[in-house]
Design an enzyme around this catalytic site. Structure first.
Site, PDB file in Angstrom:
ATOM      1  NE  ARG A 187      -8.690  -6.271 176.093  1.00 40.48           N
ATOM      2  CZ  ARG A 187      -8.119  -5.709 175.153  1.00 40.48           C
ATOM      3  NH1 ARG A 187      -8.142  -5.094 174.375  1.00 40.48           N
ATOM      4  NH2 ARG A 187      -6.668  -6.114 174.255  1.00 40.48           N
TER       5      ARG A 187
ATOM      6  CE1 TYR B  78     -27.122  -1.728 193.961  1.00 41.73           C
ATOM      7  CE2 TYR B  78     -24.889  -1.245 192.836  1.00 41.73           C
ATOM      8  CZ  TYR B  78     -25.789  -1.619 193.409  1.00 41.73           C
ATOM      9  OH  TYR B  78     -25.869  -2.846 193.512  1.00 41.73           O
TER      10      TYR B  78
ATOM     11  CG  ASP C 195     -28.853   2.133 186.775  1.00 43.09           C
ATOM     12  OD1 ASP C 195     -29.853   1.274 186.462  1.00 43.09           O
ATOM     13  OD2 ASP C 195     -28.183   1.944 187.829  1.00 43.09           O
TER      14      ASP C 195
ATOM     15  CE  LYS D 280     -29.210  -6.123 190.588  1.00 48.44           C
ATOM     16  NZ  LYS D 280     -28.586  -4.946 190.606  1.00 48.44           N
TER      17      LYS D 280
HETATM   18  C1  LIG Z   1     -27.568  -4.641 191.298  1.00 48.05           C
HETATM   19  C2  LIG Z   1     -27.534  -2.751 190.088  1.00 48.05           C
HETATM   20  C3  LIG Z   1     -26.277  -2.479 190.141  1.00 48.05           C
HETATM   21  C4  LIG Z   1     -24.723  -2.829 189.859  1.00 48.05           C
HETATM   22  O1  LIG Z   1     -24.562  -3.840 188.802  1.00 48.05           O
HETATM   23  P1  LIG Z   1     -23.999  -4.821 189.343  1.00 48.05           P
HETATM   24  O2  LIG Z   1     -24.502  -6.014 187.901  1.00 48.05           O
HETATM   25  O3  LIG Z   1     -24.461  -5.549 190.026  1.00 48.05           O
HETATM   26  O4  LIG Z   1     -22.739  -4.748 188.969  1.00 48.05           O
HETATM   27  C5  LIG Z   1     -26.398  -0.870 189.647  1.00 48.05           C
HETATM   28  N1  LIG Z   1     -27.758  -0.304 189.318  1.00 48.05           N
HETATM   29  C6  LIG Z   1     -28.678  -0.481 189.948  1.00 48.05           C
HETATM   30  C7  LIG Z   1     -30.055   0.097 189.631  1.00 48.05           C
HETATM   31  C8  LIG Z   1     -28.786  -1.824 190.418  1.00 48.05           C
HETATM   32  O5  LIG Z   1     -29.702  -2.251 190.923  1.00 48.05           O
END
Ligand SMILES: *Cc1c(COP(=O)(O)O)cnc(C)c1O
Length: 389
Positions: free
Chosen positions: A53, A105, A177, A202
């Site tokens: 961890r 998001y 982000d 992504k």
């Molecule tokens: C998908 C997404 C998230 C969340 O991420 P997860 O891996 O699904 O928890 C946060 N910000 C953006 C812009 C996203 O597309």
């Protein structure tokens, strides 16, 4: 293998960046250290590896790789993008206020609204495309801003450098982000951000086969606090998923080049389509924020949103697609389509949603790396099905 990526191109850093401990075998790839704990020499020592961890060599290789790519000094890998956001938001305390960009998001909004609000961390949504309106949204309690550019799902562009400057004047931490852009297209730390977040699920992973999150910072004190939070809250990425994510990241540049080439073709095609009311793509000269996008990012990325003309029946669009798949998520090699109002942004109340332009007629495409001609034909065929008969 210790890396020094200074002076190297991005594609070289993708392949050779980060630090990887090969256990003496010369293994070219990062081994999967599938272990929870590590043998210690004696009591009272300070072993490098102690418990997975706290630290794991496979995860550490990934964490140092993303540091090289985002031009940071410390990186942290989590079990999802939202676990990464949870760790970042855990830096704040009851009474603190956080400004979110308006088109944030949906899951980020839900995390603030349904989880952190209950711990007394308040938030509000601000129009980050308009510096004046944005500056007016600061309160004496505002400790951070959390922005996306381009933002989900209208691809709204925010000037990261100008926004970070205003936030810093108010003593607020700047969190970006960077999921939609990746460090290949945009590097927020170079533009003045303090913290970069990724849903590595992504584009970084890139193959729709894992869920992961990453955080990168430059400031040593912030890095120390995040290391403590990562270990204390424990939402870490597993060794196997860390390996998969490294494997995905290796091809980021070549994938993104094809993703964006296809996206530009599709955006231009849709912009000229008589059944399409509006196209949202920051790579188009006519798009909101195009000049800012050109200044702060390599290109417009590979997300394209569009609105069908109001006389079209949107429910006939999705089942008529054969190449593009209707699914949540984005950033994989395959093209995906979603309906933000009922899918990704369903957690946002209808009035809030529509006020920012996420109408029921909006369609969001995550353009994959298939042949552009096949994608365009598939989309055209599906649009034809939406005609009133
Ligand atoms: C998908 C997404 C998230 C969340 O991420 P997860 O891996 O699904 O928890 C946060 N910000 C953006 C812009 C996203 O597309």
């Amino acid at each position: 293998m210790e890396s020094d990526m200074s002076g190297m191109g991005f594609s070289t850093a993708l392949i050779h960046g980060g630090v990887h401990e090969d256990g003496g075998t010369g293994s070219v790839n990062v081994p999967i250290y599938q272990t929870s704990t590590y043998a210690q020499e004696n009591i009272g020592g300070t072993p490098k590896w102690e418990y997975s961890r706290t630290g794991n060599p496979t995860r550490a290789a990934l964490e140092s790789l993303i540091v090289d790519l985002e031009h940071g000094t410390a990186g942290f890998a989590f079990a999802s993008g939202l676990a990464a956001e949870t760790a970042v938001l855990s830096l704040f305390e009851s009474g603190d206020h956080i400004l979110l960009s308006e088109n944030v998001y949906g899951g980020t909004f839900r995390l603030m609204d349904k989880v952190f609000k209950h711990f007394g961390v308040t938030f509000s949504l601000a129009d980050t495309t308009n510096p004046k309106a944005f500056e007016a949204a600061f309160t004496p309690q505002t400790k951070a801003i959390l922005i996306e550019s381009p933002a989900n799902p209208l691809l709204t562009v925010t000037d990261i450098e100008a926004t970070a400057k205003i936030a810093h004047e108010h003593g607020a931490t700047v969190i970006v982000d960077n999921t939609f852009m990746t460090p290949y297209l945009q590097r927020p730390l170079d533009l003045g951000a303090d913290i970069v977040l990724h849903s590595a699920t992504k584009y970084l992973g890139g193959h729709s086969d894992l869920v992961a999150g990453l955080v990168v910072v430059r400031d040593a004190a912030l890095a120390g606090r995040l290391a403590f939070i990562q270990n204390s809250t424990g939402g870490v990425l597993a060794p196997f998923d860390s390996f998969l994510l490294i494997r995905g990241i290796r091809t980021l540049a070549v994938r993104m080049d094809r993703h964006t080439e296809n996206a530009e073709k599709i955006a231009r095609h849709l912009a000229a389509h008589p059944a399409v009311k509006k196209v949202y793509y920051p790579g188009l000269e006519t798009a909101q924020g195009h000049d800012v996008q050109k200044k702060q990012a390599r290109n417009g990325g590979a997300m394209v949103s569009f609105e069908l003309a109001p006389d079209r029946d949107i429910r006939k669009f999705f089942p008529a697609l054969h190449v593009v798949t209707l699914a949540e998520s984005l950033g994989g090699v395959e093209s995906l389509v979603c309906h933000p109002a009922t899918m990704t942004h369903a957690a946002i109340p209808k009035e809030t949603r529509e006020a920012v332009g996420i109408t029921d007629g909006l369609i969001r495409l995550s353009v994959g790396i298939e042949d552009a001609d096949d994608l365009i034909r598939d989309i055209d065929d599906a649009i034809r099905e939406t005609e009133a008969r």
